[in-house]
Scaffold this active site. Structure first.
Site, PDB file in Angstrom:
ATOM      1  CD  GLU A 153      -2.754   1.123   2.552  1.00  0.00           C
ATOM      2  OE1 GLU A 153      -2.428   0.434   3.537  1.00  0.00           O
ATOM      3  OE2 GLU A 153      -3.811   1.777   2.497  1.00  0.00           O
ATOM      4  CG  HIS A 197      -7.782   0.398   2.251  1.00  0.00           C
ATOM      5  ND1 HIS A 197      -6.631   0.431   3.008  1.00  0.00           N
ATOM      6  CD2 HIS A 197      -8.334  -0.828   2.466  1.00  0.00           C
ATOM      7  CE1 HIS A 197      -6.497  -0.722   3.659  1.00  0.00           C
ATOM      8  NE2 HIS A 197      -7.510  -1.501   3.337  1.00  0.00           N
ATOM      9  CD  GLU A 224      -7.256   1.708   6.296  1.00  0.00           C
ATOM     10  OE1 GLU A 224      -6.613   0.783   6.789  1.00  0.00           O
ATOM     11  OE2 GLU A 224      -6.775   2.474   5.444  1.00  0.00           O
TER      12      GLU A 224
HETATM   13  C1  LER Z   1      -3.536   1.276   6.373  1.00  0.00           C
HETATM   14  O1  LER Z   1      -4.300   0.643   5.400  1.00  0.00           O
HETATM   15  C2  LER Z   1      -3.402   2.712   6.092  1.00  0.00           C
HETATM   16  O2  LER Z   1      -4.024   3.235   5.199  1.00  0.00           O
HETATM   17  C3  LER Z   1      -2.458   3.520   6.891  1.00  0.00           C
HETATM   18  O3  LER Z   1      -2.884   4.857   6.980  1.00  0.00           O
HETATM   19  C4  LER Z   1      -2.102   2.941   8.222  1.00  0.00           C
HETATM   20  O4  LER Z   1      -1.154   3.725   8.839  1.00  0.00           O
HETATM   21 MN    MN Z   2      -5.327   2.046   3.888  1.00  0.00          MN
END
Ligand code: LER
Ligand code: MN
Length: 269
Positions: free
Chosen positions: A152, A211, A246
């Site tokens: 990510e 996300h 998220e």
């Molecule tokens: C986790 O998926 C994320 O987006 C981050 O901001 C976690 O620190």
């Molecule tokens: Mn994230």
């Protein structure tokens, strides 16, 4: 496209998780809102009753599209790029445990903050080499277990290593592994990408998971991002995975989860 929302299986300081606390009750609430899946944020799979987790999600008819692993960094300091070799080794072990869990739950393993940061005295190049070596080891084990890893890109305030989709794609090219791709997060993209839609088009088939949060990390619809064009770009590249919420539990977890799915459904209908 399917919908999921992130839930922590244990108490955590990470705020952008709508649901924490009573696992069974939260999974039931998520299912009743019409979600197809629940994304699990797990600090240490060894502290989890995996049979119970599997039973609870199955009973509610939910999938577990992905497992978030960042708490091992936030709460235990484990990372692939720590100057201490023993910490790097423990971070790799932890991800291998997550791969084991993911093979049971048929999930993707997320590599977020566990990649670490560029710390003083290490430098970017050495950090990247450690990151590549750690990923190589994890990807080999993941391939044996038929599991995918998704890195990510995270905004500049959280790490100096891989902030943009372009940097993520370079790493994907360097790793040369079919089971390695990206998790894109609209909250981070809103900070780092000149155009969220263009970056989605560039990432194309390398997008393994997605996300969603709005510009302010509220539920989609709670800020000023345009999810219609974001979803259109995902459709254009043939993305068929999850839109996984998220977001901050605001105004509260239940309304966040409900408004998120309502907003996305309106667009996807
Ligand atoms: C986790 O998926 C994320 O987006 C981050 O901001 C976690 O620190
Ligand atoms: Mn994230």
């Amino acid at each position: 496209m399917k919908f999921s929302i992130a839930l922590s299986t244990q108490p955590t300081a990470f705020e952008a998780l709508a649901y924490k606390g009573d696992f069974e009750r939260n999974v039931a609430k998520i299912a009743s809102l019409g979600y197809d899946g629940v994304e699990l944020a797990v600090r240490d799979p060894n502290l989890l009753n995996v049979t119970r987790v599997q039973q609870v999600v199955r009973e509610q008819g939910l999938e577990v599209p992905a497992i978030g692993t960042g708490q091992a960094y936030n709460e235990e300091g484990l990372s692939f790029t720590d100057p201490d070799q023993s910490v790097r080794a423990r971070a790799i072990e932890r991800i291998i445990d997550q791969i084991d869990l993911a093979s049971t739950l048929e999930s993707i393993v997320i590599v977020g903050l566990i990649r670490g940061r560029v710390v003083e005295g290490v430098g970017r190049e050495r950090a990247m080499d450690w990151l590549v070596a750690a990923l190589q080891e994890c990807l080999e084990e993941a391939a044996r277990r038929d599991v995918k890893l998704a890195l990510e890109p995270l905004n500049r305030y959280e790490t100096e290593l891989i902030n943009t989709v372009a940097q993520g794609l370079s790493l994907v090219a360097r790793m040369k592994a079919d089971n390695f791709g990206l998790l894109l997060d609209t909250f981070h993209m809103n900070i780092e990408e000149p155009s969220i839609e263009e970056s989605i088009l560039q990432a194309g088939p390398h997008i393994f998971h997605f996300h969603v949060a709005d510009s302010n990390r509220w539920y989609p619809g709670g800020g000023h991002l345009g999810f219609a064009t974001i979803v259109a770009a995902l459709r254009e590249v043939g993305y068929r995975g999850y839109l996984s919420v998220e977001a901050l539990p605001l105004p509260d977890a239940q309304r966040c989860a409900q408004r998120a799915i309502e907003h996305l459904r309106q667009i996807i209908r």
